[in-house]
Design a protein around this motif. Structure first.
Motif, mmCIF file in Angstrom:
data_model
loop_
_atom_site.group_PDB
_atom_site.id
_atom_site.type_symbol
_atom_site.label_atom_id
_atom_site.label_comp_id
_atom_site.label_asym_id
_atom_site.label_seq_id
_atom_site.Cartn_x
_atom_site.Cartn_y
_atom_site.Cartn_z
ATOM 1 N N LYS A 5 -5.445 64.288 74.533
ATOM 2 C CA LYS A 5 -4.501 65.382 74.773
ATOM 3 C C LYS A 5 -3.282 64.879 75.546
ATOM 4 O O LYS A 5 -2.157 65.260 75.261
ATOM 5 C CB LYS A 5 -5.210 66.508 75.531
ATOM 6 C CG LYS A 5 -4.483 67.803 75.470
ATOM 7 C CD LYS A 5 -4.451 68.327 74.043
ATOM 8 C CE LYS A 5 -4.067 69.772 73.978
ATOM 9 N NZ LYS A 5 -3.687 70.157 72.620
ATOM 10 N N ASN A 6 -3.508 64.002 76.532
ATOM 11 C CA ASN A 6 -2.413 63.444 77.321
ATOM 12 C C ASN A 6 -1.458 62.639 76.438
ATOM 13 O O ASN A 6 -0.240 62.766 76.563
ATOM 14 C CB ASN A 6 -2.949 62.585 78.465
ATOM 15 C CG ASN A 6 -1.846 62.160 79.409
ATOM 16 O OD1 ASN A 6 -1.018 62.970 79.814
ATOM 17 N ND2 ASN A 6 -1.840 60.884 79.759
ATOM 18 N N GLU A 58 3.616 61.923 73.561
ATOM 19 C CA GLU A 58 4.251 61.686 72.264
ATOM 20 C C GLU A 58 5.237 62.799 71.917
ATOM 21 O O GLU A 58 6.338 62.540 71.441
ATOM 22 C CB GLU A 58 3.174 61.582 71.189
ATOM 23 C CG GLU A 58 3.699 61.195 69.830
ATOM 24 C CD GLU A 58 2.581 61.010 68.835
ATOM 25 O OE1 GLU A 58 2.465 61.854 67.917
ATOM 26 O OE2 GLU A 58 1.820 60.031 68.970
ATOM 27 N N SER A 59 4.862 64.040 72.189
ATOM 28 C CA SER A 59 5.731 65.176 71.904
ATOM 29 C C SER A 59 7.017 65.113 72.734
ATOM 30 O O SER A 59 8.123 65.347 72.204
ATOM 31 C CB SER A 59 4.980 66.483 72.185
ATOM 32 O OG SER A 59 5.818 67.581 71.971
#
Length: 182
Positions: A158-159, A164-165
């Motif tokens: 998730k991190n 990346e986003s």
């Protein structure tokens, strides 16, 4: 300005060749790469200064070369803009290959020892076609998996997804800046 979502060198060549032949002067390759150096971290924008041509397409445009350079002015402008905006970045070379997920441990080690920061599938093709048509091009890439550290696309967290986003947003900002200024 045009935008195309491509996957792999053959698809990139189809788009870049047509746009270059139609008069497009500037190409900004964005996408993802696998990390080959401990100096690059998740969240860094890789500003590609050159790409090793192992993708199976780029050599058709520049048959006498094995390495194709990005436009130096665009590379330096992207670096300056990242510094102004406080974006983490690193400048360096990538190797472009023709098949995702086919890199071996020995290939990763060899590329890393040759000082490539990452591996992707499209950047050499985009740069080579731009050179062939006397156009300008640069690559702005996001670290998707750190191959040197044993990370893969399948070891996603998730991190990493959040980092990346945020990096994708910064890359879009840099690309829009370059396209509006150069």
């Amino acid at each position: 300005m045009g935008f195309a979502n491509v996957y792999g060198s053959p698809m990139a060549s189809n788009i870049v060749h047509q746009f270059a032949g139609s008069g497009t002067d500037l190409f900004i390759q964005t996408g993802y790469f696998g990390g080959l150096s401990s100096t690059i971290q998740y969240g860094d924008i890789l500003i590609v200064s050159a790409a090793q041509m192992e993708d199976g397409v780029s050599h058709w445009y520049l048959p006498e070369q094995t390495l194709v350079e990005a436009d130096k002015e665009l590379v330096e402008a992207a670096c300056r803009y990242c510094e102004q905006k406080g974006y983490k970045y690193i400048k360096g070379h990538v190797v472009s290959m023709g098949a995702m997920l086919m890199e071996t441990h020995d290939m990763v080690k060899e590329w890393s020892l040759a000082n490539f920061l990452g591996v992707d599938m499209e950047t050499a093709t985009t740069l080579a076609i731009a050179h062939k048509f006397n156009k300008r091009a640069v690559g702005l890439l996001n670290l998707s998996d750190h191959l040197l550290h044993g990370d893969t696309l399948y070891s996603y967290t998730k991190n990493r997804e959040l980092i990346e986003s945020e990096t994708d947003k910064a890359i879009r900002d840099v690309a829009l800046y370059l396209s509006s200024t150069y």
